[in-house]
Scaffold this motif. Structure first.
Motif, PDB file in Angstrom:
ATOM      1  N   PRO A 128       0.791  -1.234   0.000  1.00 56.72           N
ATOM      2  CA  PRO A 128       0.000   0.000   0.000  1.00 56.72           C
ATOM      3  C   PRO A 128       0.826   1.288   0.000  1.00 56.72           C
ATOM      4  O   PRO A 128       0.466   2.262  -0.658  1.00 56.72           O
ATOM      5  CB  PRO A 128      -0.820  -0.118   1.296  1.00 56.72           C
ATOM      6  N   GLU A 129       1.971   1.293   0.693  1.00 58.92           N
ATOM      7  CA  GLU A 129       2.743   2.526   0.813  1.00 58.92           C
ATOM      8  C   GLU A 129       3.596   2.833  -0.414  1.00 58.92           C
ATOM      9  O   GLU A 129       3.889   4.001  -0.689  1.00 58.92           O
ATOM     10  CB  GLU A 129       3.647   2.466   2.049  1.00 58.92           C
ATOM     11  N   VAL A 130       4.012   1.796  -1.144  1.00 57.48           N
ATOM     12  CA  VAL A 130       4.930   2.017  -2.272  1.00 57.48           C
ATOM     13  C   VAL A 130       4.384   1.486  -3.592  1.00 57.48           C
ATOM     14  O   VAL A 130       5.103   1.444  -4.587  1.00 57.48           O
ATOM     15  CB  VAL A 130       6.307   1.383  -1.991  1.00 57.48           C
ATOM     16  N   GLY A 131       3.123   1.083  -3.610  1.00 52.52           N
ATOM     17  CA  GLY A 131       2.551   0.533  -4.827  1.00 52.52           C
ATOM     18  C   GLY A 131       2.639   1.475  -6.007  1.00 52.52           C
ATOM     19  O   GLY A 131       2.882   1.051  -7.146  1.00 52.52           O
ATOM     20  N   ASP A 132       2.475   2.777  -5.761  1.00 52.73           N
ATOM     21  CA  ASP A 132       2.543   3.763  -6.838  1.00 52.73           C
ATOM     22  C   ASP A 132       3.970   4.030  -7.298  1.00 52.73           C
ATOM     23  O   ASP A 132       4.179   4.644  -8.342  1.00 52.73           O
ATOM     24  CB  ASP A 132       1.899   5.085  -6.395  1.00 52.73           C
ATOM     25  N   TRP A 133       4.947   3.597  -6.526  1.00 50.44           N
ATOM     26  CA  TRP A 133       6.344   3.817  -6.905  1.00 50.44           C
ATOM     27  C   TRP A 133       6.835   2.788  -7.919  1.00 50.44           C
ATOM     28  O   TRP A 133       7.803   3.031  -8.631  1.00 50.44           O
ATOM     29  CB  TRP A 133       7.271   3.705  -5.690  1.00 50.44           C
ATOM     30  N   ILE A 134       6.195   1.628  -7.947  1.00 45.39           N
ATOM     31  CA  ILE A 134       6.734   0.477  -8.659  1.00 45.39           C
ATOM     32  C   ILE A 134       6.006   0.250  -9.977  1.00 45.39           C
ATOM     33  O   ILE A 134       4.774   0.294 -10.047  1.00 45.39           O
ATOM     34  CB  ILE A 134       6.631  -0.787  -7.781  1.00 45.39           C
ATOM     35  N   SER A 135       6.793  -0.001 -11.022  1.00 43.47           N
ATOM     36  CA  SER A 135       6.248  -0.371 -12.326  1.00 43.47           C
ATOM     37  C   SER A 135       7.156  -1.439 -12.939  1.00 43.47           C
ATOM     38  O   SER A 135       8.196  -1.795 -12.362  1.00 43.47           O
ATOM     39  CB  SER A 135       6.140   0.848 -13.249  1.00 43.47           C
ATOM     40  N   PHE A 136       6.768  -1.953 -14.102  1.00 39.02           N
ATOM     41  CA  PHE A 136       7.511  -3.046 -14.735  1.00 39.02           C
ATOM     42  C   PHE A 136       7.728  -2.711 -16.196  1.00 39.02           C
ATOM     43  O   PHE A 136       6.805  -2.266 -16.880  1.00 39.02           O
ATOM     44  CB  PHE A 136       6.741  -4.363 -14.608  1.00 39.02           C
ATOM     45  N   GLU A 137       8.946  -2.906 -16.644  1.00 37.98           N
ATOM     46  CA  GLU A 137       9.245  -2.653 -18.048  1.00 37.98           C
ATOM     47  C   GLU A 137       8.417  -3.606 -18.908  1.00 37.98           C
ATOM     48  O   GLU A 137       8.500  -4.829 -18.761  1.00 37.98           O
ATOM     49  CB  GLU A 137      10.734  -2.864 -18.318  1.00 37.98           C
ATOM     50  N   LYS A 183      12.071  -6.834 -15.332  1.00 39.99           N
ATOM     51  CA  LYS A 183      12.730  -5.620 -14.833  1.00 39.99           C
ATOM     52  C   LYS A 183      11.744  -4.797 -14.005  1.00 39.99           C
ATOM     53  O   LYS A 183      10.693  -4.385 -14.489  1.00 39.99           O
ATOM     54  CB  LYS A 183      13.279  -4.772 -15.974  1.00 39.99           C
ATOM     55  N   VAL A 184      12.106  -4.578 -12.742  1.00 39.45           N
ATOM     56  CA  VAL A 184      11.284  -3.809 -11.808  1.00 39.45           C
ATOM     57  C   VAL A 184      11.845  -2.389 -11.731  1.00 39.45           C
ATOM     58  O   VAL A 184      13.046  -2.187 -11.527  1.00 39.45           O
ATOM     59  CB  VAL A 184      11.296  -4.453 -10.406  1.00 39.45           C
ATOM     60  N   LEU A 185      10.973  -1.404 -11.907  1.00 38.29           N
ATOM     61  CA  LEU A 185      11.365  -0.001 -11.872  1.00 38.29           C
ATOM     62  C   LEU A 185      10.779   0.648 -10.623  1.00 38.29           C
ATOM     63  O   LEU A 185       9.587   0.504 -10.336  1.00 38.29           O
ATOM     64  CB  LEU A 185      10.866   0.730 -13.117  1.00 38.29           C
ATOM     65  N   VAL A 186      11.618   1.370  -9.890  1.00 38.44           N
ATOM     66  CA  VAL A 186      11.180   2.052  -8.671  1.00 38.44           C
ATOM     67  C   VAL A 186      11.486   3.532  -8.796  1.00 38.44           C
ATOM     68  O   VAL A 186      12.642   3.924  -9.002  1.00 38.44           O
ATOM     69  CB  VAL A 186      11.887   1.475  -7.425  1.00 38.44           C
ATOM     70  N   ASP A 187      10.454   4.369  -8.699  1.00 38.91           N
ATOM     71  CA  ASP A 187      10.622   5.828  -8.726  1.00 38.91           C
ATOM     72  C   ASP A 187      10.137   6.392  -7.394  1.00 38.91           C
ATOM     73  O   ASP A 187       8.943   6.387  -7.099  1.00 38.91           O
ATOM     74  CB  ASP A 187       9.838   6.435  -9.897  1.00 38.91           C
ATOM     75  N   VAL A 188      11.087   6.861  -6.602  1.00 39.31           N
ATOM     76  CA  VAL A 188      10.780   7.354  -5.262  1.00 39.31           C
ATOM     77  C   VAL A 188      10.305   8.805  -5.348  1.00 39.31           C
ATOM     78  O   VAL A 188      10.979   9.644  -5.942  1.00 39.31           O
ATOM     79  CB  VAL A 188      12.030   7.257  -4.357  1.00 39.31           C
ATOM     80  N   PRO A 189       9.158   9.125  -4.764  1.00 34.67           N
ATOM     81  CA  PRO A 189       8.690  10.526  -4.771  1.00 34.67           C
ATOM     82  C   PRO A 189       9.668  11.444  -4.038  1.00 34.67           C
ATOM     83  O   PRO A 189      10.386  11.023  -3.135  1.00 34.67           O
ATOM     84  CB  PRO A 189       7.348  10.444  -4.030  1.00 34.67           C
ATOM     85  N   LYS A 190       9.682  12.701  -4.427  1.00 37.32           N
ATOM     86  CA  LYS A 190      10.590  13.661  -3.800  1.00 37.32           C
ATOM     87  C   LYS A 190      10.224  13.949  -2.347  1.00 37.32           C
ATOM     88  O   LYS A 190      11.062  14.389  -1.571  1.00 37.32           O
ATOM     89  CB  LYS A 190      10.604  14.961  -4.603  1.00 37.32           C
TER      90      LYS A 190
END
Length: 202
Positions: free
Chosen positions: A61-70, A87-94
């Protein structure tokens, strides 16, 4: 730990097939707010005899929006592929809070029924769980690791092209200052040519 779970059996003709993941988690303990992180998880099967449909579901729930997949959350693993790279992509919010975030990624696969084929088909749906363990920190980490090199074929008298794979294992965007390539003789004793590259992108 690599976990293989038997989920559904589609036929009375049972065949036991191994399925797992490596490494078993998406892990990074020095992410910075606003940073980007990538990790490859290999989906491994012991008997890749059929095309598989794969899908992933994030339970975090806390990081679901951070993670995507190529390539997206659904994909096809072709027959014959024993190790499929996810490939797992993680984009951490500022504005991410400094702390450790945990969760899971569910991976499910099922055989694809080929059109025009009849008769009894052995189909086993398999799945695994990828743990999520991400820590956002104010600490600044720098470093690089070599991940391999490829020398392309070249004709005599022509330039040699060398492709280097270098990973930034830190948490800040930066570039190497210099890469040096030494070419030795056939006996690996004397350097016959040296090349240096100083213009390297971040």
């Amino acid at each position: 730990m690599i976990i293989g779970l038997l989920l559904i059996i589609f036929s009375a003709n049972i065949v036991f097939a191994g399925f797992g993941i490596s490494p078993p988690e998406v892990w990074n303990n020095h992410l910075r707010p606003g940073s980007h992180f990538e990790q490859i998880i290999y989906l491994v099967q012991s008997k890749p005899v059929a095309n598989l449909k794969g899908e992933v579901e994030i339970d975090a729930p806390e990081v679901g929006d951070w993670i995507s997949f190529e390539g997206g959350k659904e994909f096809i693993i072709p027959a014959g592929v024993q190790q499929y790279p996810l490939k797992v992509l993680v984009d951490v919010p500022k504005d991410a809070e400094f702390k450790t975030y945990r969760g899971k990624i569910w991976v499910r696969t099922s055989p694809i029924q080929e059109q025009g084929k009849e008769g009894s088909t052995v189909g086993i749906a398999l799945g695994s769980i990828i743990d999520i363990n991400l820590t956002v920190s104010a600490e600044e980490v720098r470093g690089f690791l070599p991940r391999g090199a490829t020398i392309k074929d070249a004709e005599k008298g022509r330039s040699i092209e060398v492709v280097l794979r270098i990973q930034n294992v830190g948490n800040v965007e930066e570039n190497l200052t210099k890469v040096t390539l030494d070419v030795y003789d056939a006996y690996l004793k004397n350097i016959i040519q040296t090349e240096e590259i100083t213009k390297i992108e971040k």
